[in-house]
Design a protein around this motif. Sequence first.
Motif, PDB file in Angstrom:
ATOM      1  N   UNK A  13     -26.815 -73.728 -33.483  1.00  0.00           N
ATOM      2  CA  UNK A  13     -26.156 -73.636 -32.180  1.00  0.00           C
ATOM      3  C   UNK A  13     -25.312 -74.891 -31.926  1.00  0.00           C
ATOM      4  N   UNK A  14     -25.822 -76.050 -32.309  1.00  0.00           N
ATOM      5  CA  UNK A  14     -25.061 -77.291 -32.179  1.00  0.00           C
ATOM      6  C   UNK A  14     -23.799 -77.276 -33.033  1.00  0.00           C
ATOM      7  N   UNK A  15     -23.887 -76.709 -34.216  1.00  0.00           N
ATOM      8  CA  UNK A  15     -22.711 -76.600 -35.083  1.00  0.00           C
ATOM      9  C   UNK A  15     -21.673 -75.656 -34.484  1.00  0.00           C
ATOM     10  N   UNK A  19     -17.831 -76.675 -33.325  1.00  0.00           N
ATOM     11  CA  UNK A  19     -16.663 -75.930 -33.799  1.00  0.00           C
ATOM     12  C   UNK A  19     -15.844 -75.392 -32.626  1.00  0.00           C
ATOM     13  N   UNK A  20     -16.532 -74.888 -31.601  1.00  0.00           N
ATOM     14  CA  UNK A  20     -15.842 -74.382 -30.410  1.00  0.00           C
ATOM     15  C   UNK A  20     -15.030 -75.483 -29.745  1.00  0.00           C
ATOM     16  N   UNK A  76     -21.731 -68.182 -24.285  1.00  0.00           N
ATOM     17  CA  UNK A  76     -21.595 -66.996 -25.117  1.00  0.00           C
ATOM     18  C   UNK A  76     -21.298 -67.374 -26.563  1.00  0.00           C
ATOM     19  N   UNK A  77     -20.372 -68.307 -26.760  1.00  0.00           N
ATOM     20  CA  UNK A  77     -19.964 -68.704 -28.108  1.00  0.00           C
ATOM     21  C   UNK A  77     -21.093 -69.368 -28.889  1.00  0.00           C
ATOM     22  N   UNK A  78     -21.868 -70.194 -28.247  1.00  0.00           N
ATOM     23  CA  UNK A  78     -22.891 -70.914 -29.011  1.00  0.00           C
ATOM     24  C   UNK A  78     -24.155 -70.104 -29.227  1.00  0.00           C
ATOM     25  N   UNK A  79     -24.313 -69.027 -28.501  1.00  0.00           N
ATOM     26  CA  UNK A  79     -25.523 -68.220 -28.645  1.00  0.00           C
ATOM     27  C   UNK A  79     -25.316 -66.937 -29.428  1.00  0.00           C
ATOM     28  N   UNK A  80     -24.180 -66.812 -30.080  1.00  0.00           N
ATOM     29  CA  UNK A  80     -23.940 -65.653 -30.936  1.00  0.00           C
ATOM     30  C   UNK A  80     -24.789 -65.790 -32.197  1.00  0.00           C
TER      31      UNK A  80
END
Length: 89
Positions: A13-15, A19-20, A76-80
């Motif tokens: 999730x940190x990665x 990236x986001x 949303x982006x980090x929890x995909x």
Amino acid sequence: MVRLPLSPAEVERGQRLGALLRRARGERSMLETALDAGVSPETLRKIESGRVATPAFSTIAAIADVLDLSLDEVWTAINQPARGRRLVS
């Protein structure tokens, strides 16, 4: 205080967060972004590289604001889940 090791999911999730933020920052310099958000460039660099997988909420909120990202977008982006994996309940 001893900090517990991060789980593989937290590291991933940190990665994704890093990236986001790099994508959202685009051509804008890391220094400019960090200063506008009120964080140190070193902190932003560590978050973007995934070395700080669980930054403080206020730090992410400030960076997201500078990059015109909503917190909903970030969440949303980090929890995909990773492609090809499914969540087990």
